[in-house]
Design a protein around this motif. Structure first.
Motif, PDB file in Angstrom:
ATOM      1  N   UNK A 170      29.989 -55.353 -16.296  1.00  0.00           N
ATOM      2  CA  UNK A 170      30.384 -55.964 -17.571  1.00  0.00           C
ATOM      3  C   UNK A 170      29.477 -55.513 -18.716  1.00  0.00           C
ATOM      4  N   UNK A 171      30.092 -55.256 -19.849  1.00  0.00           N
ATOM      5  CA  UNK A 171      29.330 -54.942 -21.044  1.00  0.00           C
ATOM      6  C   UNK A 171      28.783 -53.540 -21.113  1.00  0.00           C
ATOM      7  N   UNK A 172      29.204 -52.643 -20.213  1.00  0.00           N
ATOM      8  CA  UNK A 172      28.647 -51.289 -20.205  1.00  0.00           C
ATOM      9  C   UNK A 172      29.662 -50.247 -20.677  1.00  0.00           C
ATOM     10  N   UNK A 173      30.850 -50.661 -21.075  1.00  0.00           N
ATOM     11  CA  UNK A 173      31.883 -49.759 -21.566  1.00  0.00           C
ATOM     12  C   UNK A 173      32.191 -48.648 -20.561  1.00  0.00           C
ATOM     13  N   UNK A 174      32.112 -48.995 -19.283  1.00  0.00           N
ATOM     14  CA  UNK A 174      32.443 -48.043 -18.230  1.00  0.00           C
ATOM     15  C   UNK A 174      31.370 -47.037 -17.901  1.00  0.00           C
ATOM     16  N   UNK A 175      30.201 -47.145 -18.499  1.00  0.00           N
ATOM     17  CA  UNK A 175      29.127 -46.170 -18.242  1.00  0.00           C
ATOM     18  C   UNK A 175      28.422 -46.414 -16.910  1.00  0.00           C
ATOM     19  N   UNK A 176      28.618 -47.609 -16.329  1.00  0.00           N
ATOM     20  CA  UNK A 176      27.931 -47.993 -15.092  1.00  0.00           C
ATOM     21  C   UNK A 176      28.965 -48.730 -14.250  1.00  0.00           C
ATOM     22  N   UNK A 177      29.216 -48.229 -13.041  1.00  0.00           N
ATOM     23  CA  UNK A 177      30.227 -48.836 -12.179  1.00  0.00           C
ATOM     24  C   UNK A 177      29.771 -48.757 -10.731  1.00  0.00           C
ATOM     25  N   UNK A 178      30.327 -49.645  -9.902  1.00  0.00           N
ATOM     26  CA  UNK A 178      29.975 -49.701  -8.486  1.00  0.00           C
ATOM     27  C   UNK A 178      31.234 -49.638  -7.636  1.00  0.00           C
ATOM     28  N   UNK A 179      31.242 -48.728  -6.683  1.00  0.00           N
ATOM     29  CA  UNK A 179      32.309 -48.644  -5.694  1.00  0.00           C
ATOM     30  C   UNK A 179      31.908 -49.512  -4.513  1.00  0.00           C
ATOM     31  N   UNK A 180      32.602 -50.641  -4.347  1.00  0.00           N
ATOM     32  CA  UNK A 180      32.262 -51.620  -3.316  1.00  0.00           C
ATOM     33  C   UNK A 180      33.261 -51.502  -2.159  1.00  0.00           C
ATOM     34  N   UNK A 181      32.759 -51.182  -0.981  1.00  0.00           N
ATOM     35  CA  UNK A 181      33.627 -50.996   0.173  1.00  0.00           C
ATOM     36  C   UNK A 181      33.888 -52.306   0.910  1.00  0.00           C
ATOM     37  N   UNK A 199      27.602 -42.714 -15.915  1.00  0.00           N
ATOM     38  CA  UNK A 199      28.004 -41.602 -16.759  1.00  0.00           C
ATOM     39  C   UNK A 199      26.768 -41.073 -17.485  1.00  0.00           C
ATOM     40  N   UNK A 200      26.802 -39.818 -17.951  1.00  0.00           N
ATOM     41  CA  UNK A 200      25.637 -39.275 -18.656  1.00  0.00           C
ATOM     42  C   UNK A 200      25.173 -40.199 -19.778  1.00  0.00           C
ATOM     43  N   UNK A 201      23.889 -40.515 -19.758  1.00  0.00           N
ATOM     44  CA  UNK A 201      23.311 -41.410 -20.748  1.00  0.00           C
ATOM     45  C   UNK A 201      23.384 -42.871 -20.379  1.00  0.00           C
ATOM     46  N   UNK A 202      24.097 -43.210 -19.303  1.00  0.00           N
ATOM     47  CA  UNK A 202      24.142 -44.594 -18.862  1.00  0.00           C
ATOM     48  C   UNK A 202      22.789 -45.067 -18.354  1.00  0.00           C
TER      49      UNK A 202
END
Length: 277
Positions: A170-181, A199-202
């Motif tokens: 939340x709040x990262x505009x998609x720059x930081x995400x987690x793939x949860x299995x 993402x670059x710069x995240x």
């Protein structure tokens, strides 16, 4: 999701002219095992595994990992095991970074290619072989399952990263995400092995300090990672171990994405007696 390219070690030895200075560090709070240290001379072998060697990234040890072990397995064509796990209390996660393997779990046959993920519950009947004509390399994370009265052990999970949608922070505009299995709300699980993508710069915008022990293997990209009081440059193929409560943060350096395979222990009471393991 597009096909992923993951870094996997191939061994070998540097020539005699290489400088010995490296980024390897081992402290009470964290360790950094750079990709350049994963050479032929530091491989190990296991009983009941044929045409297979491995790099041990972490293991339960005083002053080091307390809750898990992590290997990079390298299986030659025709290699594998009919008795891969000898500890009936051990659960495992497999994540394929190169090639493909054939996993037989509870009588069901699954071919795991690059990006393939398998959660194997404790006490499972399983085998693993390389039926292909190319070398296969995969991570194997092992943890003694902490059973809870009234909660059954988790079910097996067989999937591939490309089939699991990342969850943006939340709040990262998609720059930081987690793939949860595994479902984070499923309290049967006492460990998670996820993929974290920047993402670059995240950035991780604050010093995370929490109870989870971490193992981080960099799948692709590079970053500057905060470990305790130190900023450390890391890149694809490097491994980091973080003790519980070790402050951590990072800046993703670009030009591509920064991604790592992340282990953490979850969903259990804190033991009130020191472990004797």
């Amino acid at each position: 999701m597009a096909h992923q390219n993951y870094y996997a070690p191939t061994g070998g030895l540097p020539d005699q002219t290489q400088l010995l200075t490296d980024r390897a560090m081992f402290t009470d709070a964290y360790a950094v095992i750079p990709k350049g240290t994963m050479r032929d001379i530091v491989t190990s072998f296991l009983p009941f595994w044929e045409q297979t060697r491995l790099w041990v990234l972490s293991r339960p040890l005083s002053g080091f990992a307390e809750t898990f072990s992590q290997y990079i397995m390298e299986v030659q064509p025709g290699g594998g095991s009919d008795t891969p796990e000898t500890d009936p209390e051990a659960q495992g996660v497999l994540f394929v970074v190169e090639g493909s393997v054939t996993l037989t779990l509870a009588g069901q046959v699954h071919v795991l290619d690059t990006g393939g993920y398998a959660y194997i519950p404790p006490g499972s009947d399983w085998t693993l072989h390389n039926r292909s004509d190319a070398v296969a390399r995969f991570h194997w994370v092992r943890k003694a399952y902490e059973a809870v009265p009234g909660l059954p052990a988790p079910d097996p999970i067989i999937t591939n990263e490309r089939d699991v949608a990342p969850t943006p922070m939340p709040g990262t505009e998609g720059r930081w995400a987690t793939t949860r299995f595994a479902d984070p709300n499923d309290l049967r699980h006492d460990m998670h092995v996820n993929i974290v993508t920047f993402e670059p710069g995240g950035v991780i915008p604050f010093a995370e300090t929490h109870v989870m022990e971490h193992g981080l293997y960099v799948l692709e990209g590079k970053a500057v990672y905060r470990l305790n009081q130190d900023w450390v440059e890391v890149e694809a193929g490097d491994y980091m171990w973080l003790r519980a409560f070790c402050p951590q943060a990072c800046y993703a350096g670009g030009p591509g994405r920064f991604r790592y395979l992340l282990y953490k222990d979850v969903n259990r009471h804190m033991p009130l007696k020191l472990s004797t393991r």
